[in-house]
Design an enzyme around this catalytic site. Structure first.
Site, PDB file in Angstrom:
ATOM      1  N   HIS A 152      27.537 -22.917  37.082  1.00  0.00           N
ATOM      2  CA  HIS A 152      27.690 -21.705  37.888  1.00  0.00           C
ATOM      3  C   HIS A 152      28.854 -21.848  38.868  1.00  0.00           C
ATOM      4  O   HIS A 152      29.309 -22.957  39.151  1.00  0.00           O
ATOM      5  CB  HIS A 152      26.408 -21.424  38.679  1.00  0.00           C
ATOM      6  CG  HIS A 152      25.308 -20.813  37.847  1.00  0.00           C
ATOM      7  ND1 HIS A 152      24.473 -21.564  37.064  1.00  0.00           N
ATOM      8  CD2 HIS A 152      24.938 -19.524  37.678  1.00  0.00           C
ATOM      9  CE1 HIS A 152      23.614 -20.772  36.448  1.00  0.00           C
ATOM     10  NE2 HIS A 152      23.873 -19.525  36.793  1.00  0.00           N
ATOM     11  N   LYS A 156      26.914 -20.717  44.674  1.00  0.00           N
ATOM     12  CA  LYS A 156      25.477 -20.634  44.384  1.00  0.00           C
ATOM     13  C   LYS A 156      24.689 -21.532  45.338  1.00  0.00           C
ATOM     14  O   LYS A 156      25.055 -22.679  45.575  1.00  0.00           O
ATOM     15  CB  LYS A 156      25.221 -21.027  42.920  1.00  0.00           C
ATOM     16  CG  LYS A 156      23.785 -20.828  42.503  1.00  0.00           C
ATOM     17  CD  LYS A 156      23.624 -20.759  40.997  1.00  0.00           C
ATOM     18  CE  LYS A 156      22.177 -20.578  40.578  1.00  0.00           C
ATOM     19  NZ  LYS A 156      21.560 -19.348  41.149  1.00  0.00           N
TER      20      LYS A 156
HETATM   21  N1  LIG Z   1      18.713 -12.579  37.784  1.00  0.00           N
HETATM   22  C1  LIG Z   1      19.997 -12.533  37.454  1.00  0.00           C
HETATM   23  O1  LIG Z   1      20.385 -12.116  36.356  1.00  0.00           O
HETATM   24  C2  LIG Z   1      21.000 -12.994  38.468  1.00  0.00           C
HETATM   25  C3  LIG Z   1      22.367 -12.847  38.233  1.00  0.00           C
HETATM   26  C4  LIG Z   1      23.256 -13.242  39.220  1.00  0.00           C
HETATM   27  C5  LIG Z   1      22.778 -13.737  40.416  1.00  0.00           C
HETATM   28  N2  LIG Z   1      21.432 -13.869  40.593  1.00  0.00           N
HETATM   29  C6  LIG Z   1      20.871 -14.302  41.865  1.00  0.00           C
HETATM   30  O2  LIG Z   1      20.999 -13.206  42.768  1.00  0.00           O
HETATM   31  C7  LIG Z   1      21.117 -13.697  44.103  1.00  0.00           C
HETATM   32  C8  LIG Z   1      22.343 -13.085  44.739  1.00  0.00           C
HETATM   33  O3  LIG Z   1      23.498 -13.574  44.123  1.00  0.00           O
HETATM   34  P1  LIG Z   1      24.969 -13.123  44.610  1.00  0.00           P
HETATM   35  O4  LIG Z   1      25.922 -13.920  43.805  1.00  0.00           O
HETATM   36  O5  LIG Z   1      25.068 -11.662  44.621  1.00  0.00           O
HETATM   37  O6  LIG Z   1      24.934 -13.673  46.103  1.00  0.00           O
HETATM   38  P2  LIG Z   1      25.821 -13.195  47.345  1.00  0.00           P
HETATM   39  O7  LIG Z   1      25.816 -14.322  48.318  1.00  0.00           O
HETATM   40  O8  LIG Z   1      27.110 -12.645  46.888  1.00  0.00           O
HETATM   41  O9  LIG Z   1      24.967 -11.976  47.963  1.00  0.00           O
HETATM   42  C9  LIG Z   1      23.773 -12.110  48.669  1.00  0.00           C
HETATM   43  C10 LIG Z   1      23.680 -10.932  49.643  1.00  0.00           C
HETATM   44  O10 LIG Z   1      22.381 -10.907  50.213  1.00  0.00           O
HETATM   45  C11 LIG Z   1      22.522 -10.494  51.554  1.00  0.00           C
HETATM   46  N3  LIG Z   1      21.315 -10.802  52.330  1.00  0.00           N
HETATM   47  C12 LIG Z   1      21.006 -11.950  52.989  1.00  0.00           C
HETATM   48  N4  LIG Z   1      19.814 -11.815  53.605  1.00  0.00           N
HETATM   49  C13 LIG Z   1      19.369 -10.564  53.298  1.00  0.00           C
HETATM   50  C14 LIG Z   1      18.200  -9.827  53.648  1.00  0.00           C
HETATM   51  N5  LIG Z   1      17.252 -10.348  54.433  1.00  0.00           N
HETATM   52  N6  LIG Z   1      18.069  -8.563  53.163  1.00  0.00           N
HETATM   53  C15 LIG Z   1      19.023  -8.014  52.389  1.00  0.00           C
HETATM   54  N7  LIG Z   1      20.159  -8.659  52.038  1.00  0.00           N
HETATM   55  C16 LIG Z   1      20.320  -9.918  52.481  1.00  0.00           C
HETATM   56  C17 LIG Z   1      23.773 -11.217  52.026  1.00  0.00           C
HETATM   57  O11 LIG Z   1      24.289 -10.637  53.211  1.00  0.00           O
HETATM   58  C18 LIG Z   1      24.674 -11.031  50.820  1.00  0.00           C
HETATM   59  O12 LIG Z   1      25.426  -9.841  50.930  1.00  0.00           O
HETATM   60  C19 LIG Z   1      21.128 -15.217  43.976  1.00  0.00           C
HETATM   61  O13 LIG Z   1      19.833 -15.711  44.209  1.00  0.00           O
HETATM   62  C20 LIG Z   1      21.521 -15.464  42.526  1.00  0.00           C
HETATM   63  O14 LIG Z   1      21.017 -16.679  42.029  1.00  0.00           O
HETATM   64  C21 LIG Z   1      20.559 -13.520  39.650  1.00  0.00           C
HETATM   65  O1  LIG Z   2      25.212 -16.320  40.130  1.00  0.00           O
HETATM   66  C1  LIG Z   2      24.074 -16.809  40.179  1.00  0.00           C
HETATM   67  O2  LIG Z   2      23.634 -17.392  41.190  1.00  0.00           O
HETATM   68  C2  LIG Z   2      23.192 -16.674  38.998  1.00  0.00           C
HETATM   69  N1  LIG Z   2      21.983 -17.111  39.094  1.00  0.00           N
HETATM   70  C3  LIG Z   2      21.007 -16.971  38.079  1.00  0.00           C
HETATM   71  C4  LIG Z   2      20.165 -18.228  37.999  1.00  0.00           C
HETATM   72  O3  LIG Z   2      19.967 -18.928  39.005  1.00  0.00           O
HETATM   73  O4  LIG Z   2      19.652 -18.498  36.917  1.00  0.00           O
HETATM   74  C5  LIG Z   2      21.547 -16.633  36.723  1.00  0.00           C
HETATM   75  C6  LIG Z   2      22.697 -15.723  36.751  1.00  0.00           C
HETATM   76  C7  LIG Z   2      23.726 -16.026  37.789  1.00  0.00           C
END
Ligand SMILES: NC(=O)c1ccc[n+]([C@@H]2O[C@H](COP(=O)([O-])OP(=O)(O)OC[C@H]3O[C@@H](n4cnc5c(N)ncnc54)[C@H](O)[C@@H]3O)[C@@H](O)[C@H]2O)c1
Ligand SMILES: O=C(O)C1=N[C@H](C(=O)O)CCC1
Length: 262
Positions: A152, A156
């Site tokens: 990643h 992260k």
């Molecule tokens: N499930 C999936 O397919 C998938 C895909 C990508 C990322 N993710 C996950 O999604 C999450 C976010 O990833 P990202 O790359 O966008 O992170 P990022 O750091 O770009 O964004 C996180 C956002 O959350 C905000 N935040 C913090 N505390 C908060 C609160 N109490 N209420 C609302 N917002 C709040 C931050 O200010 C920030 O803007 C991570 O946990 C990542 O692992 C999951």
């Molecule tokens: O960008 C990230 O952070 C992502 N997190 C997910 C994970 O923890 O599996 C998957 C997609 C991207």
């Protein structure tokens, strides 16, 4: 119309999800939440023209009279409280934030059962990633020796990734716990063999330039099998998020894994 709130809208995933909701027929964006936003309306940002309130505290979201779905892409530290808050207020959570542990997920599922509210916690919304996990679980029936390498971007917060943990759980369901490698192996540098999940090693790579990638590598007598998925862009997650927002309106359980809604 499905009325949707996006939590974490200033982030990489939250901003992509906000645009997806605005562009999807049948969805209405009723608010966005991020404590780190300086704006009070989305149209203060140059990339938006829509008049949508920006909330800075989750409690303020309740000013919106009806919210159907809470999309959460925030940080591991707040994902549990946000999901709990959504359920307690009869809002269906679609949670992509990773870092929730098994007990957190179970507790939230119990709450959703009590409230009879559907929702989803999905470590990965990319359809290809779901297939990668399912293919890996299938292969583990015949190839019990396997290591997971997840890669990643270097912003992260959690390791291993939620996807790697889910993959390991799905593999263990098929093959059970299984000691791998030499029973007497020693690490001369701590961590060299990676994290251990029921005998399976998980390796986390963090580098600039990466988005989200995972390789599930099987080894057997005289042969190997590698199953790999790559998300090159965050748009890869949006089909799954949109599908989840529609599907959670029809079910009364909080499910873990997008495959349960496909
Ligand atoms: N499930 C999936 O397919 C998938 C895909 C990508 C990322 N993710 C996950 O999604 C999450 C976010 O990833 P990202 O790359 O966008 O992170 P990022 O750091 O770009 O964004 C996180 C956002 O959350 C905000 N935040 C913090 N505390 C908060 C609160 N109490 N209420 C609302 N917002 C709040 C931050 O200010 C920030 O803007 C991570 O946990 C990542 O692992 C999951
Ligand atoms: O960008 C990230 O952070 C992502 N997190 C997910 C994970 O923890 O599996 C998957 C997609 C991207």
């Amino acid at each position: 119309m499905i009325k949707i709130i996006v939590a974490g809208f200033k982030g990489k995933m939250g901003s992509t999800a906000t645009k997806m909701v605005l562009d999807t027929p049948g969805f209405e964006l009723v608010g966005v939440l991020d404590p780190h936003a300086d704006e009070s309306n989305l149209n203060e940002l140059s990339e938006y023209t829509e008049d949508i309130p920006v909330f800075h505290r989750k409690e303020d979201v309740l000013a919106e009279t009806s919210v159907d779905v809470w999309i959460d892409f925030t940080i591991p530290e707040v994902a549990y409280e946000n999901t709990r808050f959504a359920l307690e207020n009869s809002i269906r959570p679609v949670v992509g934030t990773t870092g929730l542990d098994e007990e957190d997920v179970k507790e939230l599922q119990r709450l959703a059962d009590q409230k009879r509210i559907g929702g989803l916690i999905a470590p990965n919304f990319a359809i290809g990633a779901i297939l990668m996990m399912q293919f890996a679980a299938q292969a583990a029936k015949y190839f019990p020796d396997v290591e997971i390498i997840e890669l990643h971007h270097d912003n992260k917060l959690d390791a291993p990734s939620g996807t790697a943990i889910k993959t390991a759980e799905m593999i263990v369901e098929e093959r059970g716990a299984h000691q791998q490698g030499h029973p007497d192996e020693k690490e001369s540098l701590a961590g060299a063999r990676g994290a251990d999940y029921q005998g399976m090693k998980i390796h986390s790579v963090r580098l600039p330039g990466l988005v989200a990638h995972q390789q599930v590598q099987f080894g057997s007598t005289g042969e190997g099998l590698t199953i790999r998925h790559d998300s090159y862009d965050r748009s890869s997650f949006m089909t799954g998020v949109a599908l989840a927002c529609t599907k959670v309106m029809e079910n009364e359980q909080l499910v873990y894994g997008l495959e349960n809604l496909l």
